[in-house]
Design a protein around this motif. Structure first.
Motif, mmCIF file in Angstrom:
data_model
loop_
_atom_site.group_PDB
_atom_site.id
_atom_site.type_symbol
_atom_site.label_atom_id
_atom_site.label_comp_id
_atom_site.label_asym_id
_atom_site.label_seq_id
_atom_site.Cartn_x
_atom_site.Cartn_y
_atom_site.Cartn_z
ATOM 1 N N UNK A 1 39.488 16.810 -5.482
ATOM 2 C CA UNK A 1 39.120 16.766 -4.084
ATOM 3 C C UNK A 1 37.783 16.041 -3.952
ATOM 4 N N UNK A 2 37.689 15.225 -2.924
ATOM 5 C CA UNK A 2 36.468 14.478 -2.672
ATOM 6 C C UNK A 2 35.395 15.402 -2.129
ATOM 7 N N UNK A 3 34.232 15.324 -2.729
ATOM 8 C CA UNK A 3 33.100 16.113 -2.257
ATOM 9 C C UNK A 3 32.271 15.247 -1.316
ATOM 10 N N UNK A 4 32.337 15.550 -0.034
ATOM 11 C CA UNK A 4 31.584 14.797 0.959
ATOM 12 C C UNK A 4 30.248 15.496 1.161
ATOM 13 N N UNK A 5 29.139 14.777 0.927
ATOM 14 C CA UNK A 5 27.832 15.395 1.131
ATOM 15 C C UNK A 5 27.614 15.737 2.607
ATOM 16 N N UNK A 6 26.756 16.690 2.840
ATOM 17 C CA UNK A 6 26.398 17.028 4.213
ATOM 18 C C UNK A 6 25.764 15.811 4.877
ATOM 19 N N UNK A 7 25.723 15.812 6.194
ATOM 20 C CA UNK A 7 25.115 14.701 6.923
ATOM 21 C C UNK A 7 23.664 14.461 6.507
ATOM 22 N N UNK A 8 22.830 15.516 6.397
ATOM 23 C CA UNK A 8 21.441 15.259 5.965
ATOM 24 C C UNK A 8 21.357 14.670 4.553
ATOM 25 N N UNK A 9 22.153 15.201 3.622
ATOM 26 C CA UNK A 9 22.112 14.677 2.256
ATOM 27 C C UNK A 9 22.660 13.257 2.211
ATOM 28 N N UNK A 10 23.795 13.008 2.860
ATOM 29 C CA UNK A 10 24.366 11.670 2.895
ATOM 30 C C UNK A 10 23.403 10.667 3.505
ATOM 31 N N UNK A 11 22.750 11.075 4.592
ATOM 32 C CA UNK A 11 21.776 10.201 5.242
ATOM 33 C C UNK A 11 20.605 9.903 4.320
ATOM 34 N N UNK A 12 20.134 10.907 3.608
ATOM 35 C CA UNK A 12 19.013 10.719 2.680
ATOM 36 C C UNK A 12 19.397 9.759 1.553
ATOM 37 N N UNK A 13 20.610 9.906 1.033
ATOM 38 C CA UNK A 13 21.066 9.019 -0.038
ATOM 39 C C UNK A 13 21.122 7.575 0.440
ATOM 40 N N UNK A 14 21.679 7.351 1.624
ATOM 41 C CA UNK A 14 21.771 6.000 2.169
ATOM 42 C C UNK A 14 20.374 5.451 2.463
ATOM 43 N N UNK A 15 19.508 6.279 3.018
ATOM 44 C CA UNK A 15 18.138 5.874 3.343
ATOM 45 C C UNK A 15 17.381 5.447 2.087
ATOM 46 N N UNK A 16 17.409 6.281 1.065
ATOM 47 C CA UNK A 16 16.697 5.964 -0.176
ATOM 48 C C UNK A 16 17.283 4.734 -0.862
ATOM 49 N N UNK A 17 18.607 4.678 -0.890
ATOM 50 C CA UNK A 17 19.254 3.516 -1.489
ATOM 51 C C UNK A 17 18.975 2.243 -0.718
ATOM 52 N N UNK A 18 19.010 2.327 0.615
ATOM 53 C CA UNK A 18 18.769 1.145 1.435
ATOM 54 C C UNK A 18 17.385 0.564 1.226
ATOM 55 N N UNK A 19 16.397 1.426 1.157
ATOM 56 C CA UNK A 19 15.040 0.949 0.889
ATOM 57 C C UNK A 19 14.924 0.305 -0.476
ATOM 58 N N UNK A 20 15.577 0.894 -1.453
ATOM 59 C CA UNK A 20 15.565 0.338 -2.808
ATOM 60 C C UNK A 20 16.261 -1.018 -2.834
ATOM 61 N N UNK A 21 17.400 -1.115 -2.141
ATOM 62 C CA UNK A 21 18.129 -2.382 -2.092
ATOM 63 C C UNK A 21 17.347 -3.477 -1.389
ATOM 64 N N UNK A 22 16.683 -3.123 -0.283
ATOM 65 C CA UNK A 22 15.872 -4.111 0.431
ATOM 66 C C UNK A 22 14.715 -4.587 -0.447
ATOM 67 N N UNK A 23 14.102 -3.673 -1.178
ATOM 68 C CA UNK A 23 13.031 -4.055 -2.099
ATOM 69 C C UNK A 23 13.575 -4.977 -3.195
#
Length: 135
Positions: A1-23
């Motif tokens: 079964x797919x484990x979908x992170x909560x909205x806050x955790x998912x948002x944090x993962x995308x936020x941190x990754x996005x900043x890293x990718x932009x850098x």
């Protein structure tokens, strides 16, 4: 079964990754300029490098996630949506095109590429026109 992170955790993962990718995208430009010197200004080498490297990384990530089951949603958000999304959206575009091709939907694949290119270029020129006319 797919484990979908909560909205806050998912948002944090995308936020941190996005900043890293932009850098990482910024650093790709700096590295290209350092390696090529003035020639870096004659062709968009950094954009080409980011698009190709991002597409390669998306292929590796997608293959890895497919091979290792359905518990990879946090990794997909951090690495695919976040880092690669911040590095280049071409990696997502390339993946979506490949999925159409793999499903045998060649007409939709061609339509997607054509619409993306035409609409993207048209929108860019429209934005330039608007800013030059009213700005």
């Amino acid at each position: 079964m797919t484990q979908v992170p909560s909205l806050p955790l998912g948002s944090a993962l995308v936020f941190l990754g996005g900043g890293t990718g932009a850098w990482a995208r910024y650093m790709t430009g700096r590295i290209c300029t350092a390696l090529l010197g003035p020639a870096a200004a004659t062709f968009p080498y950094a954009t080409l490098a980011a698009n190709v490297l991002g597409a390669l990384a998306m292929g590796i990530l997608t293959g890895w996630l497919a091979r290792h089951g359905t518990a990879g949603e946090p990794w997909r958000l951090l690495l695919g949506v976040g880092i690669l999304g911040g590095y280049t959206t071409f990696s997502s575009f390339a993946l979506e095109f490949a999925l159409f091709v793999e499903r045998g939907q060649l007409g939709l694949a061609a339509l997607y590429v054509g619409l993306t290119m035409l609409a993207g270029f048209a929108a860019l020129f429209m934005g330039l026109y608007l800013m030059r006319s009213f700005g």
